[in-house]
Design a protein around this motif. Structure first.
Motif, short mmCIF file in Angstrom:
data_model
loop_
_atom_site.label_atom_id
_atom_site.label_comp_id
_atom_site.label_asym_id
_atom_site.label_seq_id
_atom_site.Cartn_x
_atom_site.Cartn_y
_atom_site.Cartn_z
N GLY A 15 75.66 60.18 2.08
CA GLY A 15 74.87 59.22 1.56
C GLY A 15 75.60 57.91 2.27
N SER A 17 77.38 55.54 5.30
CA SER A 17 76.96 54.81 6.70
C SER A 17 78.07 54.70 7.62
CB SER A 17 76.12 53.58 6.70
OG SER A 17 75.07 53.68 5.95
N ARG A 66 66.93 56.97 10.17
CA ARG A 66 68.33 56.56 9.45
C ARG A 66 69.03 56.29 10.56
NH1 ARG A 66 71.35 61.39 8.93
NH2 ARG A 66 70.85 63.04 9.72
N ASN A 83 72.74 56.13 8.70
CA ASN A 83 72.67 55.86 7.30
C ASN A 83 72.11 57.08 6.64
OD1 ASN A 83 73.05 52.72 7.59
ND2 ASN A 83 70.92 53.00 8.67
N SER A 84 72.52 57.27 5.44
CA SER A 84 72.25 58.54 4.54
C SER A 84 72.63 59.66 5.33
CB SER A 84 70.59 58.55 4.76
OG SER A 84 70.09 57.43 3.94
N THR A 86 74.64 63.06 5.83
CA THR A 86 75.05 64.35 5.12
C THR A 86 76.13 65.25 5.85
OG1 THR A 86 73.24 65.71 6.47
CG2 THR A 86 72.42 64.34 4.41
#
Length: 125
Positions: A15, A17, A66, A83-84, A86
């Motif tokens: 989650g 960055s 993202r 970003n975001s 995983t």
């Protein structure tokens, strides 16, 4: 000869960055096509994003929405903001430069002539 040096990798929680940087030196020109690739353990290298010296940017499907690619020509530096994140984003990220001066970058390794050493990105759960 062009030298590319990546930085900005590290450990980040899911989650989060990161912003990766690629500093270019040597016989480098700002209108070169620039790209980011990544390689996870046991996998082949795959395209992440690309930016033409004059033209558009291209993103891998997994990164669309993202990921942002940008460049500062005054500093001969390319950036990749993700970003975001995983755990599936865990990989060594490589910066690449191509001399083709394309208007629209393509996701093909063969389009790029110079490569950096990579920077590790690790995303924990």
């Amino acid at each position: 000869q062009v030298r590319l040096v990546e930085s900005g990798g590290g450990l980040v929680q899911a989650g989060g960055s990161l912003r990766l940087s690629c500093a270019a030196s040597g016989r480098f020109f700002s209108n070169y096509t620039m790209g980011w690739f990544r390689q996870a353990p046991g996998t082949v290298r795959e395209f992440v994003a690309g930016m033409a010296g004059i033209g558009s940017s291209t993103f891998a499907d997994s990164m669309k929405g993202r990921c942002t690619i940008s460049r500062d020509n005054a500093k001969n530096t390319l950036y990749l903001e993700m970003n975001s994140l995983t755990p599936e984003d865990t990989a060594v990220y490589y910066c690449a430069a191509g001399t083709d001066r394309r208007v629209v970058p393509r996701p093909f390794e063969g389009d790029y002539s110079y490569w950096g050493q990579g920077t590790q990105v690790t995303v924990s759960s």
